[in-house]
Scaffold this active site. Structure first.
Site, mmCIF file in Angstrom:
data_model
loop_
_atom_site.group_PDB
_atom_site.id
_atom_site.type_symbol
_atom_site.label_atom_id
_atom_site.label_comp_id
_atom_site.label_asym_id
_atom_site.label_seq_id
_atom_site.Cartn_x
_atom_site.Cartn_y
_atom_site.Cartn_z
ATOM 1 N N TYR A 182 -65.486 3.399 -85.847
ATOM 2 C CA TYR A 182 -65.009 2.068 -85.436
ATOM 3 C C TYR A 182 -65.939 1.477 -84.369
ATOM 4 O O TYR A 182 -66.366 0.321 -84.469
ATOM 5 C CB TYR A 182 -63.588 2.202 -84.893
ATOM 6 C CG TYR A 182 -63.077 1.012 -84.108
ATOM 7 C CD1 TYR A 182 -62.628 -0.134 -84.756
ATOM 8 C CD2 TYR A 182 -63.024 1.057 -82.710
ATOM 9 C CE1 TYR A 182 -62.145 -1.224 -84.025
ATOM 10 C CE2 TYR A 182 -62.541 -0.017 -81.974
ATOM 11 C CZ TYR A 182 -62.111 -1.155 -82.636
ATOM 12 O OH TYR A 182 -61.641 -2.225 -81.913
HETATM 13 P P1 NAP Z 1 -54.332 -6.271 -84.581
HETATM 14 O O1 NAP Z 1 -53.215 -6.629 -83.666
HETATM 15 O O2 NAP Z 1 -54.324 -4.952 -85.240
HETATM 16 O O3 NAP Z 1 -54.470 -7.447 -85.671
HETATM 17 C C1 NAP Z 1 -55.469 -7.351 -86.652
HETATM 18 C C2 NAP Z 1 -55.500 -8.630 -87.449
HETATM 19 O O4 NAP Z 1 -56.591 -8.566 -88.386
HETATM 20 C C3 NAP Z 1 -54.265 -8.875 -88.257
HETATM 21 O O5 NAP Z 1 -54.009 -10.268 -88.297
HETATM 22 C C4 NAP Z 1 -54.670 -8.373 -89.669
HETATM 23 O O6 NAP Z 1 -53.907 -8.965 -90.721
HETATM 24 C C5 NAP Z 1 -56.086 -8.861 -89.695
HETATM 25 N N1 NAP Z 1 -56.988 -8.220 -90.669
HETATM 26 C C6 NAP Z 1 -57.438 -6.948 -90.683
HETATM 27 N N2 NAP Z 1 -58.304 -6.780 -91.702
HETATM 28 C C7 NAP Z 1 -58.407 -7.972 -92.342
HETATM 29 C C8 NAP Z 1 -59.140 -8.449 -93.448
HETATM 30 N N3 NAP Z 1 -59.982 -7.658 -94.137
HETATM 31 N N4 NAP Z 1 -59.012 -9.747 -93.821
HETATM 32 C C9 NAP Z 1 -58.185 -10.575 -93.146
HETATM 33 N N5 NAP Z 1 -57.460 -10.180 -92.073
HETATM 34 C C10 NAP Z 1 -57.571 -8.896 -91.680
HETATM 35 O O7 NAP Z 1 -55.757 -6.370 -83.812
HETATM 36 P P2 NAP Z 1 -56.103 -6.719 -82.294
HETATM 37 O O8 NAP Z 1 -55.830 -5.529 -81.463
HETATM 38 O O9 NAP Z 1 -55.548 -8.042 -81.925
HETATM 39 O O10 NAP Z 1 -57.685 -6.814 -82.405
HETATM 40 C C11 NAP Z 1 -58.349 -7.999 -82.758
HETATM 41 C C12 NAP Z 1 -59.838 -7.759 -82.612
HETATM 42 O O11 NAP Z 1 -60.107 -7.348 -81.265
HETATM 43 C C13 NAP Z 1 -60.391 -6.650 -83.523
HETATM 44 O O12 NAP Z 1 -61.667 -7.023 -83.978
HETATM 45 C C14 NAP Z 1 -60.492 -5.454 -82.596
HETATM 46 O O13 NAP Z 1 -61.498 -4.559 -82.991
HETATM 47 C C15 NAP Z 1 -60.821 -6.121 -81.270
HETATM 48 N N6 NAP Z 1 -60.440 -5.344 -80.097
HETATM 49 C C16 NAP Z 1 -59.173 -4.934 -79.857
HETATM 50 C C17 NAP Z 1 -58.889 -4.200 -78.710
HETATM 51 C C18 NAP Z 1 -57.510 -3.718 -78.363
HETATM 52 O O14 NAP Z 1 -57.373 -2.921 -77.417
HETATM 53 N N7 NAP Z 1 -56.478 -4.146 -79.076
HETATM 54 C C19 NAP Z 1 -59.895 -3.877 -77.831
HETATM 55 C C20 NAP Z 1 -61.163 -4.316 -78.087
HETATM 56 C C21 NAP Z 1 -61.417 -5.068 -79.219
HETATM 57 P P3 NAP Z 1 -52.622 -8.135 -91.331
HETATM 58 O O15 NAP Z 1 -51.674 -7.900 -90.207
HETATM 59 O O16 NAP Z 1 -52.084 -9.052 -92.378
HETATM 60 O O17 NAP Z 1 -53.202 -6.856 -91.886
#
Ligand code: NAP
Length: 273
Positions: A182
């Site tokens: 990842y």
């Molecule tokens: P999350 O709550 O898990 O939400 C992920 C979102 O991405 C959901 O809307 C999901 O839709 C959608 N998704 C996943 N694969 C997809 C695809 N192939 N096509 C269209 N939609 C897709 O994620 P988050 O924690 O908010 O993270 C958002 C971003 O920030 C990510 O890139 C992650 O790597 C980054 N990030 C997160 C953190 C953290 O601590 N949370 C830290 C650093 C960076 P469904 O629900 O319909 O599957």
């Protein structure tokens, strides 16, 4: 069309907007990929509060998308939600063509899609897992950026625009013992940010990145440890996890004219980690 959810926007009620006379909405338009939950949802709300028409995209969770759409409508934002897997050509085309048809313009792309797999060491990873992450986390950003550049580039008759890529602090740390696959996919996004920024700087497009740290979203449960932030937050200099809304502010700033001299930059939103 059966894999789409398109909820009619409120654009026909905009002052002065007559859909019979124009197919271009008057407000700036943002696409937030992976916008139905977590950081993407907080970002969509912030853009809506700042006068944008908002397109959120998601892969499977229609209930979350519908809940967010109701919220966006209560903020009086024209909004649509598109169910489309943006890691594939077909899904990406459907997303951007829907925005073309509904809003007729694109000002900002937030590449926010991201997944992770259960915590694991490299010795236990196989090609299926690694390739799934590469396609979902890297190919998606490339395809969506390509479609945005086609529409924004001043060399193609576009009006310019901004792209903001979301990649985690894991791109720097490598996430040993948890998910270096990842982390590596997100390192690729930092490279995309830098390279594309240089490639399209003369075409009226700025490309920047936001690198969140430990943020309270459902993602950690997907990795098999819902309370991961509680375990790790003492290592954060600010001694806490972050909220999705705090990341959204950085995304919005980089997307807006207030960051007009920034391109190819990556802003850490990680409490100092
Ligand atoms: P999350 O709550 O898990 O939400 C992920 C979102 O991405 C959901 O809307 C999901 O839709 C959608 N998704 C996943 N694969 C997809 C695809 N192939 N096509 C269209 N939609 C897709 O994620 P988050 O924690 O908010 O993270 C958002 C971003 O920030 C990510 O890139 C992650 O790597 C980054 N990030 C997160 C953190 C953290 O601590 N949370 C830290 C650093 C960076 P469904 O629900 O319909 O599957």
């Amino acid at each position: 069309m059966d894999n789409w959810l398109i909820v009619p926007s409120g654009k026909t009620s905009l002052p002065g907007f007559n859909p019979l006379l124009s197919s271009v909405i008057q407000q700036p338009v943002v696409i937030v990929t992976g916008g139905s939950r977590g950081i993407g949802a907080a970002t969509a709300k912030l853009f809506a509060d700042n006068g944008y028409a908002v397109c959120i995209n998601y892969k499977s969770d229609g209930a979350a998308a519908e809940t967010l759409l109701s919220d966006l409508k209560s903020r009086e934002a024209p909004c649509i939600a598109i169910k489309a897997d943006v890691s594939a050509e077909e899904g990406t085309s459907k997303l951007f063509e829907a925005v073309d048809a509904e809003f007729g313009r694109l000002d900002v792309l937030v590449n926010n899609v991201g997944i992770l797999k259960t915590q694991s060491k490299l010795v236990d990873m196989n090609a299926d897992r690694i390739n799934a992450l590469l396609i979902n986390n890297v190919t998606s950003h490339f395809l969506c950026s390509r479609e945005a550049v086609k529409r924004m580039s001043t060399q193609s008759g576009g009006a310019g625009g901004t792209i903001v890529n979301v990649s985690p602090g894991a791109a720097r740390t490598g996430s040993p013992n948890e998910y270096i696959d990842y982390a590596a996919t997100k390192g690729a996004i930092d490279t995309l940010t830098r390279g594309l920024a240089m490639e399209v700087a003369a075409e009226g497009i700025r490309v920047n990145g936001v690198r969140p740290g430990l943020i309270y979203t459902d993602m950690h449960a997907d990795g098999g440890e819902p309370d991961r932030i509680e375990r790790l937050k003492s290592k954060v200099p600010l001694n806490r996890g972050g909220q999705p809304e705090e990341v959204a502010q950085a995304i919005f700033w980089l997307a807006s004219d207030k960051s007009s001299f920034s391109t190819g930059s990556i802003l850490d939103v990680s409490g100092g980690l």
